[in-house]
Every structure is written in structure tokens, then in C-alpha cells.
Scaffold this active site. Structure first.
Site, PDB file in Angstrom:
ATOM      1  N   ASP A  69       0.785  -1.128   0.236  1.00 16.04           N
ATOM      2  CA  ASP A  69      -0.093  -0.068  -0.051  1.00 16.04           C
ATOM      3  C   ASP A  69       0.884   1.261  -0.052  1.00 16.04           C
ATOM      4  O   ASP A  69       2.104   1.195   0.556  1.00 16.04           O
ATOM      5  CB  ASP A  69      -0.928   0.029   1.437  1.00 16.04           C
ATOM      6  CG  ASP A  69      -2.112  -0.960   1.098  1.00 16.04           C
ATOM      7  OD1 ASP A  69      -2.521  -1.681   0.048  1.00 16.04           O
ATOM      8  OD2 ASP A  69      -2.732  -1.022   2.361  1.00 16.04           O
ATOM      9  N   MET A  70       0.420   2.343  -0.551  1.00 18.75           N
ATOM     10  CA  MET A  70       1.277   3.416  -0.528  1.00 18.75           C
ATOM     11  C   MET A  70       0.356   4.533   0.595  1.00 18.75           C
ATOM     12  O   MET A  70      -0.786   4.598   0.689  1.00 18.75           O
ATOM     13  CB  MET A  70       1.178   4.418  -1.918  1.00 18.75           C
ATOM     14  CG  MET A  70       1.913   5.572  -1.871  1.00 18.75           C
ATOM     15  SD  MET A  70       3.672   4.970  -1.435  1.00 18.75           S
ATOM     16  CE  MET A  70       4.407   4.528  -3.223  1.00 18.75           C
TER      17      MET A  70
ATOM     18  N   ARG B 186      -1.741  -0.795  -8.357  1.00 13.27           N
ATOM     19  CA  ARG B 186      -3.021  -0.367  -8.115  1.00 13.27           C
ATOM     20  C   ARG B 186      -2.900   1.239  -8.217  1.00 13.27           C
ATOM     21  O   ARG B 186      -2.217   1.876  -7.296  1.00 13.27           O
ATOM     22  CB  ARG B 186      -3.559  -0.738  -6.608  1.00 13.27           C
ATOM     23  CG  ARG B 186      -4.938  -0.075  -6.238  1.00 13.27           C
ATOM     24  CD  ARG B 186      -5.237  -0.179  -4.635  1.00 13.27           C
ATOM     25  NE  ARG B 186      -4.907  -1.493  -4.250  1.00 13.27           N
ATOM     26  CZ  ARG B 186      -4.624  -1.760  -2.912  1.00 13.27           C
ATOM     27  NH1 ARG B 186      -3.941  -1.032  -2.210  1.00 13.27           N
ATOM     28  NH2 ARG B 186      -4.239  -3.079  -2.415  1.00 13.27           N
TER      29      ARG B 186
HETATM   30  C1  LIG Z   1      -9.094  -1.065  -3.097  1.00 13.48           C
HETATM   31  C2  LIG Z   1      -8.714   0.407  -2.748  1.00 13.48           C
HETATM   32  C3  LIG Z   1      -7.326   0.305  -2.120  1.00 13.48           C
HETATM   33  C4  LIG Z   1      -6.663   1.711  -1.735  1.00 13.48           C
HETATM   34  N1  LIG Z   1      -5.557   1.746  -1.259  1.00 13.48           N
HETATM   35  C5  LIG Z   1      -4.999   2.924  -1.155  1.00 13.48           C
HETATM   36  C6  LIG Z   1      -3.536   3.125  -0.966  1.00 13.48           C
HETATM   37  O1  LIG Z   1      -2.845   2.258  -0.685  1.00 13.48           O
HETATM   38  N2  LIG Z   1      -3.054   4.310  -0.565  1.00 13.48           N
HETATM   39  C7  LIG Z   1      -4.008   5.517  -0.631  1.00 13.48           C
HETATM   40  O2  LIG Z   1      -3.598   6.671  -0.163  1.00 13.48           O
HETATM   41  N3  LIG Z   1      -5.208   5.326  -0.901  1.00 13.48           N
HETATM   42  C8  LIG Z   1      -5.870   4.091  -0.947  1.00 13.48           C
HETATM   43  N4  LIG Z   1      -7.049   3.917  -1.214  1.00 13.48           N
HETATM   44  C9  LIG Z   1      -8.006   5.107  -1.127  1.00 13.48           C
HETATM   45  C10 LIG Z   1      -8.143   5.966  -2.375  1.00 13.48           C
HETATM   46  O3  LIG Z   1      -6.816   6.759  -2.565  1.00 13.48           O
HETATM   47  C11 LIG Z   1      -9.221   6.916  -2.106  1.00 13.48           C
HETATM   48  O4  LIG Z   1      -8.852   7.973  -0.991  1.00 13.48           O
HETATM   49  C12 LIG Z   1     -10.648   6.544  -2.049  1.00 13.48           C
HETATM   50  O5  LIG Z   1     -10.791   5.265  -2.782  1.00 13.48           O
HETATM   51  C13 LIG Z   1     -11.857   7.421  -2.510  1.00 13.48           C
HETATM   52  O6  LIG Z   1     -11.751   7.649  -3.759  1.00 13.48           O
HETATM   53  P1  LIG Z   1     -12.642   7.126  -4.926  1.00 13.48           P
HETATM   54  O7  LIG Z   1     -11.665   7.102  -5.972  1.00 13.48           O
HETATM   55  O8  LIG Z   1     -13.116   5.871  -4.275  1.00 13.48           O
HETATM   56  O9  LIG Z   1     -13.792   8.130  -5.113  1.00 13.48           O
HETATM   57  P2  LIG Z   1     -14.229   9.570  -4.656  1.00 13.48           P
HETATM   58  O10 LIG Z   1     -13.312  10.675  -5.052  1.00 13.48           O
HETATM   59  O11 LIG Z   1     -14.307   9.424  -2.971  1.00 13.48           O
HETATM   60  O12 LIG Z   1     -15.523   9.688  -4.942  1.00 13.48           O
HETATM   61  C14 LIG Z   1     -16.170   9.746  -6.185  1.00 13.48           C
HETATM   62  C15 LIG Z   1     -17.526   9.879  -6.346  1.00 13.48           C
HETATM   63  O13 LIG Z   1     -18.066   8.535  -6.478  1.00 13.48           O
HETATM   64  C16 LIG Z   1     -19.046   8.157  -5.605  1.00 13.48           C
HETATM   65  N5  LIG Z   1     -18.983   7.452  -4.624  1.00 13.48           N
HETATM   66  C17 LIG Z   1     -17.865   7.301  -3.860  1.00 13.48           C
HETATM   67  N6  LIG Z   1     -17.639   6.235  -2.845  1.00 13.48           N
HETATM   68  C18 LIG Z   1     -19.207   5.978  -2.825  1.00 13.48           C
HETATM   69  C19 LIG Z   1     -20.106   5.154  -2.071  1.00 13.48           C
HETATM   70  N7  LIG Z   1     -19.259   4.234  -0.993  1.00 13.48           N
HETATM   71  N8  LIG Z   1     -21.222   4.953  -2.154  1.00 13.48           N
HETATM   72  C20 LIG Z   1     -21.825   5.440  -3.230  1.00 13.48           C
HETATM   73  N9  LIG Z   1     -21.215   6.576  -4.003  1.00 13.48           N
HETATM   74  C21 LIG Z   1     -19.845   6.500  -3.818  1.00 13.48           C
HETATM   75  C22 LIG Z   1     -19.576   9.652  -5.313  1.00 13.48           C
HETATM   76  O14 LIG Z   1     -20.338  10.025  -6.223  1.00 13.48           O
HETATM   77  C23 LIG Z   1     -18.379  10.430  -5.272  1.00 13.48           C
HETATM   78  O15 LIG Z   1     -18.581  11.940  -5.513  1.00 13.48           O
HETATM   79  C24 LIG Z   1      -7.447   2.713  -1.799  1.00 13.48           C
HETATM   80  C25 LIG Z   1      -8.960   2.556  -2.295  1.00 13.48           C
HETATM   81  C26 LIG Z   1      -9.229   1.215  -2.708  1.00 13.48           C
HETATM   82  C27 LIG Z   1     -10.833   1.106  -3.352  1.00 13.48           C
END
Ligand SMILES: Cc1cc2nc3c(=O)[nH]c(=O)nc-3n(C[C@H](O)[C@H](O)[C@H](O)COP(=O)(O)OP(=O)(O)OC[C@H]3O[C@@H](n4cnc5c(N)ncnc54)[C@H](O)[C@@H]3O)c2cc1C
Length: 304
Positions: free
Chosen positions: A133-134, A181
Site C-alpha cells: 500500500d502507499m 493499483r
Molecule cells: C481497493 C482500494 C485500495 C486503496 N489503497 C490505497 C492506498 O494504498 N493508498 C492511498 O492513499 N489510498 C488508497 N485507497 C483510497 C483512495 O486513495 C481514495 O481515497 C478512495 O478510494 C476514495 O476515492 P474514490 O476514487 O473511491 O472516489 P471519490 O473521489 O471518493 O468519490 C467519487 C464519487 O464516487 C461516488 N462514491 C464514492 N464512494 C461511494 C460510496 N461508498 N457509495 C456511493 N457512491 C460513492 C460519489 O458520487 C463520489 O462523489 C484505496 C482505495 C481502494 C478502493
């Protein structure tokens, strides 16, 4: 405005050592059990089985924050090794995700490297993959340096790249051929190193997804964003990118209907399953990302 306040509040709370320590004794509270698959390896393996039955694969993450002694880092490494062994013994379809600060990154780089090697030796023995993970920006360069060193010996290891960092486009260029990822980024970073505007982050996210896919490298799209997911589906179709060169990844307990829908449409779907008693920081970061999730927490709070 309110969203920004709640985001900053939850990010600040996620880093509070006293609360994190106290929460280990509380058990999963405030709705955390919806997004954390229990406190034991057994409960995590059970969660993987349930997802596998629905056609979804997993990646397991043993939660842990603020590791500051060699003993704690060795204990975390042991957990990772035991998790890999439990995956192999149970025959579930899962990889492992690790945070190197849990393995002693802040104590001594060589010590952390040796702990990673122990984990990767076990993974290699069982033909399993490990993703690093980062974490926050201060750990980014050393994470990539250690990854490069590890990849001289192991090919079953990859990492995560965050779209909010300015440096990311260059990193993607240098990491061609590595399983990545791609995510937007979860930590609070200053304007000196990261885009602050959601629109800029989204634009950069889309840019790096396209670049990594077009380079022929394995790309995991770690996002719950339906707009990004729709664009990826269209893009892979137009560019004849095979289904086994990419997968969608989401967090345990988030957008479960969409996870199922993607499987139905024939895409590979992997769910990131955190488990363990050190759940507080992880849960607070999820609340920071999406204020709507606070409803989860409040429900959990009043129902306990
Ligand atoms: C599998 C995985 C591993 C990850 N690993 C890391 C890591 O190693 N390091 C790190 O810094 N970050 C990690 N993250 C977190 C990532 O960086 C984001 O902070 C997080 O995923 C939120 O961004 P998003 O792209 O999901 O969408 P967002 O920008 O949060 O959301 C975009 C839009 O999608 C819709 N939406 C989002 N979530 C939901 C929901 N639950 N229900 C309904 N609609 C929704 C909404 O309309 C929202 O406006 C990881 C995320 C995932 C999924």
C-alpha cells in the site's frame, strides 16, 4: 465547507495515538464492523470465502498503525506470514496488502526490507501476490526504492500510485511493467506536493490509468467512482485491452451492489478486506473520504 471541516476532523482524529490505542480495547464499534472483517484471521478468511462465492476475489490487510519498535514490526510481519499461510491452507482466492510502516519502515530501512523478504518468501512458496500500500508522501520515495530492490528477486510484488501527487506521472513512466493499483490518494497532503482540487485529482487519475493500461502493464483501478469506472470500461473496449490486464478494486463494505454488477458484466473485481483490532485509523480515514459514511458511524454508535 462542512464537508471540508468533517474531512479535516476525521483525518486529524485518525492520527490520534491515544484514541487509536484505546479503540483496540473497545472491539469494532460505531459501525466499523461494516467495513472491517472482524478482528481475527479466521473472520477475515470467512469474509473472503463469502466474496469468492459471489465471484469476487480479495486482498487481505492486517490493520496496524504507529509501529515504533522492532518487536511490534516483527509481530506485524508474523501476522502477514500467518495470513498468507491461512490463504494457502483455506484455498481462498486472495492476495495480501501490506503497509511498510507496520514492518519497521520508520525504524530502519534494511530491517523493513528483511521483513518484506520474509513475507515475499512465504508468498512465493504459496504462489501468492503481495501489494505494498502507499502511505503518506513522506514514505513515497522510500517505498518505491524498496519496491525496486525487491523486484530484483521477486516478481510477485507491486505497489500503489496516488493520483493526487504531482510526481505521479513520472513514477508511472518509470514503473512500466509493474503491477500497480492506481488510486486517488487518501492522506492529507500540502499544496507543495499534491493537487488540492478534486477536479485536478480526477483529471490526473484518468491520465495515469490510461498511461498504465496503454503500456500493457497490469492495472488495478482502486476506486468507488462510477464515472471513472464507466470511462475505464469504454476505454478498454476501444483499445482492445484484455480483461486479464486489469481489475476493479473496492474496499470491503463499499458499493457492494456495484461490485456484483461488475462481476455480472464479466469484469475482474477484487475487494480489499481489512481486519484486526487496530481498526480506528482506517475507519476514520474512510469517514474523512465520504461524509455520507458518517451515517454508518452514527447508526453504529446509537445501536451499541
Ligand atoms: C481497493 C482500494 C485500495 C486503496 N489503497 C490505497 C492506498 O494504498 N493508498 C492511498 O492513499 N489510498 C488508497 N485507497 C483510497 C483512495 O486513495 C481514495 O481515497 C478512495 O478510494 C476514495 O476515492 P474514490 O476514487 O473511491 O472516489 P471519490 O473521489 O471518493 O468519490 C467519487 C464519487 O464516487 C461516488 N462514491 C464514492 N464512494 C461511494 C460510496 N461508498 N457509495 C456511493 N457512491 C460513492 C460519489 O458520487 C463520489 O462523489 C484505496 C482505495 C481502494 C478502493
Amino acid at each position: 465547507m462542512l464537508a471540508a471541516i468533517s474531512k479535516n476532523f476525521f483525518l486529524a482524529v485518525s492520527e490520534n495515538k491515544t484514541l487509536n490505542k484505546a479503540a483496540r480495547k473497545w472491539g469494532l464499534k460505531f459501525g466499523a464492523s461494516k467495513v472491517v472483517a472482524g478482528e481475527t484471521i479466521e473472520s477475515a478468511i470467512q469474509a473472503v470465502k463469502e466474496l469468492n462465492d459471489k465471484g469476487i476475489v480479495a486482498t487481505l490487510d492486517h490493520l496496524g498503525e504507529f509501529v515504533s519498535s522492532r518487536e511490534e514490526a516483527i509481530e506485524s510481519t508474523d501476522y502477514c506470514v500467518r495470513t498468507l499461510e491461512a490463504i494457502a491452507t483455506s484455498g481462498v482466492k486472495s492476495t495480501l496488502s501490506v503497509k511498510m510502516t507496520q514492518l519497521g519502515l520508520d525504524i530502519d530501512h534494511d530491517f523493513c526490507f528483511d521483513n518484506m523478504c520474509r513475507i515475499l518468501d512465504t508468498a512465493t512458496k504459496h504462489n501468492l501476490f503481495v501489494r505494498i500500500d502507499m502511505e503518506d508522501y513522506s514514505h513515497c520515495q522510500i517505498t518505491l526504492d524498496i519496491l525496486r530492490e525487491l523486484r530484483k528477486t521477486y516478481d510477485n510484488v507491486g505497489t500503489v500510485i496516488q493520483a493526487y501527487l504531482y510526481r505521479t506521472e513520472k513514477d508511472i513512466e518509470e514503473l512500466k511493467g509493474v503491477s500497480l493499483r492506481l488510486v486517488k490518494g487518501a492522506y492529507k497532503e500540502p499544496p507543495e506536493v499534491a493537487y488540492q482540487d478534486k477536479k485536478d485529482v480526477d483529471e490526473n487519475y484518468w491520465k495515469i490509468i490510461k498511461a498504465h493500461l496503454l503500456s500493457g502493464s497490469f492495472t488495478a483501478i482502486g476506486s468507488h467512482d462510477h464515472n471513472i469506472i464507466a470511462k475505464v470500461k469504454q476505454f478498454v473496449k476501444e483499445n482492445n485491452i484484455p480483461n486479464d490486464q486489469f481489475e476493479f478494486q473496492m474496499l470491503y463494505g463499499f458499493r457492494t451492489e456495484m461490485q456484483q454488477q461488475l462481476v455480472k458484466e464479466g469484469y475482474n473485481m477484487r475487494v480489499y478486506i481489512p481486519y484486526g483490532d487496530d481498526w480506528f485509523g482506517y475507519y476514520m480515514r474512510r469517514l474523512a473520504e465520504r461524509p455520507q459514511n458518517v451515517a454508518f458511524a452514527l447508526k453504529g454508535f446509537f445501536s451499541k
